[in-house]
Design a protein around this motif. Structure first.
Motif, PDB file in Angstrom:
ATOM      1  N   UNK A  65       0.835  -1.217   0.000  1.00 55.26           N
ATOM      2  CA  UNK A  65       0.000   0.000   0.000  1.00 55.26           C
ATOM      3  C   UNK A  65       0.861   1.255   0.000  1.00 55.26           C
ATOM      4  N   UNK A  66       2.059   1.173   0.570  1.00 56.12           N
ATOM      5  CA  UNK A  66       2.955   2.330   0.611  1.00 56.12           C
ATOM      6  C   UNK A  66       3.526   2.673  -0.758  1.00 56.12           C
ATOM      7  N   UNK A  67       3.349   1.801  -1.745  1.00 57.10           N
ATOM      8  CA  UNK A  67       3.858   2.045  -3.090  1.00 57.10           C
ATOM      9  C   UNK A  67       2.876   2.824  -3.964  1.00 57.10           C
ATOM     10  N   UNK A  68       1.635   2.952  -3.507  1.00 60.33           N
ATOM     11  CA  UNK A  68       0.627   3.599  -4.352  1.00 60.33           C
ATOM     12  C   UNK A  68       1.088   5.009  -4.729  1.00 60.33           C
ATOM     13  N   UNK A  69       1.059   5.302  -6.011  1.00 54.91           N
ATOM     14  CA  UNK A  69       1.520   6.598  -6.489  1.00 54.91           C
ATOM     15  C   UNK A  69       3.003   6.602  -6.826  1.00 54.91           C
ATOM     16  N   UNK A  70       3.834   6.077  -5.931  1.00 56.59           N
ATOM     17  CA  UNK A  70       5.282   6.082  -6.161  1.00 56.59           C
ATOM     18  C   UNK A  70       5.659   5.345  -7.440  1.00 56.59           C
ATOM     19  N   UNK A  71       4.971   4.257  -7.719  1.00 60.29           N
ATOM     20  CA  UNK A  71       5.360   3.404  -8.840  1.00 60.29           C
ATOM     21  C   UNK A  71       4.605   3.756 -10.120  1.00 60.29           C
ATOM     22  N   UNK A  72       3.930   4.882 -10.129  1.00 64.42           N
ATOM     23  CA  UNK A  72       3.183   5.294 -11.319  1.00 64.42           C
ATOM     24  C   UNK A  72       3.947   6.327 -12.143  1.00 64.42           C
ATOM     25  N   UNK A  73       5.230   6.464 -11.885  1.00 67.98           N
ATOM     26  CA  UNK A  73       6.066   7.424 -12.604  1.00 67.98           C
ATOM     27  C   UNK A  73       6.938   6.670 -13.600  1.00 67.98           C
ATOM     28  N   UNK A  74       6.930   7.102 -14.849  1.00 71.56           N
ATOM     29  CA  UNK A  74       7.794   6.478 -15.842  1.00 71.56           C
ATOM     30  C   UNK A  74       7.248   5.143 -16.317  1.00 71.56           C
ATOM     31  N   UNK A  75       8.126   4.350 -16.915  1.00 75.05           N
ATOM     32  CA  UNK A  75       7.738   3.054 -17.461  1.00 75.05           C
ATOM     33  C   UNK A  75       8.532   1.958 -16.770  1.00 75.05           C
ATOM     34  N   UNK A  77       8.645  -2.633 -15.896  1.00 73.44           N
ATOM     35  CA  UNK A  77       8.020  -3.952 -15.876  1.00 73.44           C
ATOM     36  C   UNK A  77       7.795  -4.368 -14.430  1.00 73.44           C
ATOM     37  N   UNK A  78       7.234  -5.562 -14.279  1.00 73.19           N
ATOM     38  CA  UNK A  78       7.112  -6.140 -12.939  1.00 73.19           C
ATOM     39  C   UNK A  78       8.451  -6.128 -12.220  1.00 73.19           C
ATOM     40  N   UNK A  79       9.532  -6.422 -12.939  1.00 76.76           N
ATOM     41  CA  UNK A  79      10.844  -6.585 -12.311  1.00 76.76           C
ATOM     42  C   UNK A  79      11.408  -5.249 -11.843  1.00 76.76           C
ATOM     43  N   UNK A  80      11.129  -4.167 -12.563  1.00 75.90           N
ATOM     44  CA  UNK A  80      11.570  -2.854 -12.080  1.00 75.90           C
ATOM     45  C   UNK A  80      10.700  -2.392 -10.927  1.00 75.90           C
ATOM     46  N   UNK A  81       9.405  -2.704 -10.992  1.00 78.86           N
ATOM     47  CA  UNK A  81       8.507  -2.390  -9.866  1.00 78.86           C
ATOM     48  C   UNK A  81       8.996  -3.078  -8.600  1.00 78.86           C
ATOM     49  N   UNK A  82       9.503  -4.307  -8.736  1.00 77.70           N
ATOM     50  CA  UNK A  82       9.927  -5.088  -7.575  1.00 77.70           C
ATOM     51  C   UNK A  82      11.055  -4.392  -6.809  1.00 77.70           C
ATOM     52  N   UNK A  83      11.896  -3.644  -7.490  1.00 77.55           N
ATOM     53  CA  UNK A  83      12.980  -2.944  -6.806  1.00 77.55           C
ATOM     54  C   UNK A  83      12.435  -1.889  -5.840  1.00 77.55           C
ATOM     55  N   UNK A  84      11.363  -1.193  -6.241  1.00 80.77           N
ATOM     56  CA  UNK A  84      10.722  -0.249  -5.331  1.00 80.77           C
ATOM     57  C   UNK A  84      10.121  -0.978  -4.131  1.00 80.77           C
ATOM     58  N   UNK A  85       9.527  -2.147  -4.392  1.00 80.32           N
ATOM     59  CA  UNK A  85       8.933  -2.936  -3.312  1.00 80.32           C
ATOM     60  C   UNK A  85       9.983  -3.321  -2.278  1.00 80.32           C
ATOM     61  N   UNK A  86      11.165  -3.731  -2.742  1.00 82.18           N
ATOM     62  CA  UNK A  86      12.222  -4.109  -1.816  1.00 82.18           C
ATOM     63  C   UNK A  86      12.620  -2.937  -0.918  1.00 82.18           C
ATOM     64  N   UNK A  87      12.625  -1.729  -1.465  1.00 79.77           N
ATOM     65  CA  UNK A  87      13.013  -0.558  -0.677  1.00 79.77           C
ATOM     66  C   UNK A  87      12.049  -0.329   0.482  1.00 79.77           C
ATOM     67  N   UNK A  88      10.767  -0.497   0.228  1.00 79.19           N
ATOM     68  CA  UNK A  88       9.780  -0.340   1.306  1.00 79.19           C
ATOM     69  C   UNK A  88       9.911  -1.482   2.308  1.00 79.19           C
ATOM     70  N   UNK A  89      10.063  -2.712   1.816  1.00 80.09           N
ATOM     71  CA  UNK A  89      10.179  -3.861   2.716  1.00 80.09           C
ATOM     72  C   UNK A  89      11.361  -3.703   3.661  1.00 80.09           C
ATOM     73  N   UNK A  90      12.429  -3.089   3.190  1.00 80.78           N
ATOM     74  CA  UNK A  90      13.633  -2.955   4.014  1.00 80.78           C
ATOM     75  C   UNK A  90      13.411  -2.064   5.225  1.00 80.78           C
TER      76      UNK A  90
END
Length: 450
Positions: A65-75, A77-90
């Motif tokens: 839920x903390x990714x909403x909005x953050x990951x809507x910038x630029x283009x 794939x799932x794999x690039x989105x996953x890098x943002x997810x890891x940052x929040x999980x950390x």
């Protein structure tokens, strides 16, 4: 035995909309459904609008839920989105995860969700060091659901490897993934066995994916769930890269690999089930394995459109989830499943509104191990939600077509009441224990984003 009566202006009883129904509730269950009650009886709680069985969010990752909005910038794939997810999980701690999940589950309640399946894999401290309480993170999620007043099935997830690899044993977790891993499936089973369920809590299991659990260890997770008659969920063929890696390492599809290691069956739900062969569909349907579609996430991550209609025809029960919480709206998930199929097939009407509501309620609850839920009938769990019929989206519709209005026009913003185990947790659009959900979400997310 104290009885509370909820009077419904209109109630969807699975096959039709009934005007003026009274639901008598005691000890967390519906004890009677009385029809033809034209006005609220003395002392009854009036629910104006269309009352539906509570909705089941079969697949959730609360911290996404903390990714909403953050990951809507630029283009990407799932794999690039996953890098943002890891940052929040950390950044998650038991305290910060509780604060965020409490707000997220309150948002779900406001959307009519009465039960959530939390696919939980952030188990340990960064670096993989266990907390003093090895289940501190899972218990934070359980407490958050209890605080928000909704049911939870904690799908404690085995996540042991970063990729399938060439030797069938899996590649070691990356630095980001160390906190997800227990090292082995046996260690996972030892830890998860310490978790306890309760009146509104079930403990289930999950295999994160064929890339994250080596084939030889899948049976440990499946056996743990089987011995306890618990739900077992797994991300399945969400990405074509997963299929390609599995074919290269094992010579078969992920579905075939799961079947060969005893994972498939009526207690199992495959999440996404997007890129499947005809043989995969036959395996899933023939074994009674369920399918959880998450259309808003699948389109947000550009995953693709899964063969939901073919899976159901083959015998796979369908349920729905909001997954990464791009939005939290089970009515939108139900609508999207039908509309996706229309785009694929260029024909309309693959599911009736009633069938879509069953996927969002009764079949979702069954996938989470909550038998006797998702129906408005005597003996069922007293979990239900009411959608307003007088908003700009729903006004002017024919009440007898309330199911069609709810699925094809209403949104989460139209939910007015939510009742779980007979307790009124959303009243007139306000959460009774988290009265300012937007502020709670903002505070929790800003703390994580730093």
């Amino acid at each position: 035995m104290q009885v509370t009566t909820y009077w419904t202006e209109y109630a969807w009883l699975g096959t039709h909309v009934e005007p003026g129904a009274a639901l008598d509730v005691a000890d967390g269950r519906i004890t009677a459904v009385r029809r033809g009650v034209e006005a609220p009886p003395p002392g009854a709680v009036a629910l104006r609008g269309l009352t539906l069985p509570g909705l089941a969010n079969t697949h959730s990752h609360a911290f996404h839920r903390a990714l909403r909005g953050l990951v809507q910038v630029g283009s990407g794939t799932f794999w690039t989105w996953r890098e943002f997810m890891y940052q929040v999980a950390a950044r998650l701690t038991p305290e910060s995860y509780h604060a965020l999940a409490r707000a997220v589950y309150a948002e779900m309640a406001l959307a009519g969700v009465t039960a959530v399946g939390e696919f939980h894999y952030v188990h340990h401290a960064p670096g993989g060091t266990p907390y003093a309480d090895p289940n501190a993170m899972g218990e934070a999620l359980i407490a958050a659901a209890e605080d928000a007043g909704i049911r939870m099935t904690l799908l404690d997830t085995a996540y042991l490897a970063s990729a399938i690899g060439s030797k069938h044993t899996g590649e070691p977790p990356t630095a980001h993934q160390l906190r997800f891993s227990d090292g082995t499936a046996d260690a996972w089973a030892e830890r998860v066995s310490l978790l306890k369920g309760g009146e509104t809590v079930r403990i289930g299991a999950a295999i994160h994916s064929v890339r994250a659990v080596p084939a030889e260890q899948m049976s440990v997770v499946a056996s743990w769930a089987g011995e306890r008659n618990s739900p077992l969920h797994v991300h399945l063929s969400e990405q074509t890269a997963e299929n390609d890696a599995c074919l290269a390492a094992h010579g078969c599809t992920p579905t075939r690999l799961l079947a060969d290691h005893g994972v498939l069956g009526p207690r199992t739900t495959g999440v996404h089930n997007t890129h499947l062969t005809d043989q995969d569909i036959a395996l899933l349907g023939g074994s009674g394995t369920g399918t959880c579609m998450c259309p808003t996430t699948e389109r947000d991550l550009a995953d693709g459109i899964g063969p939901a209609s073919a899976l159901q025809k083959a015998g796979s029960p369908l349920s729905l989830g909001s997954d990464s919480h791009a939005v939290i709206d089970l009515l939108e998930e139900a609508r999207a499943m039908e509309l996706n199929e229309r785009l694929r097939s260029r024909t309309r009407g693959h599911w009736t509104a009633a069938a879509l509501l069953r996927a969002a309620s009764e079949d979702g609850h069954a996938a989470l191990g909550w038998d006797g839920a998702g129906r408005l009938e005597a003996g069922a769990l007293a979990d239900f939600t009411t959608v307003a019929l007088d908003t700009v989206r729903t006004a002017g519709q024919v009440p007898r077509l309330g199911a069609e209005t709810a699925v094809f026009a209403a949104t989460a913003a139209d939910v007015r009441h939510t009742v779980v185990a007979g307790r009124h947790i959303v009243r007139d659009g306000v959460h009774t224990s988290v009265p300012d959900v937007p502020s709670a979400l903002t505070e929790a997310i800003e703390a994580l984003r730093g």
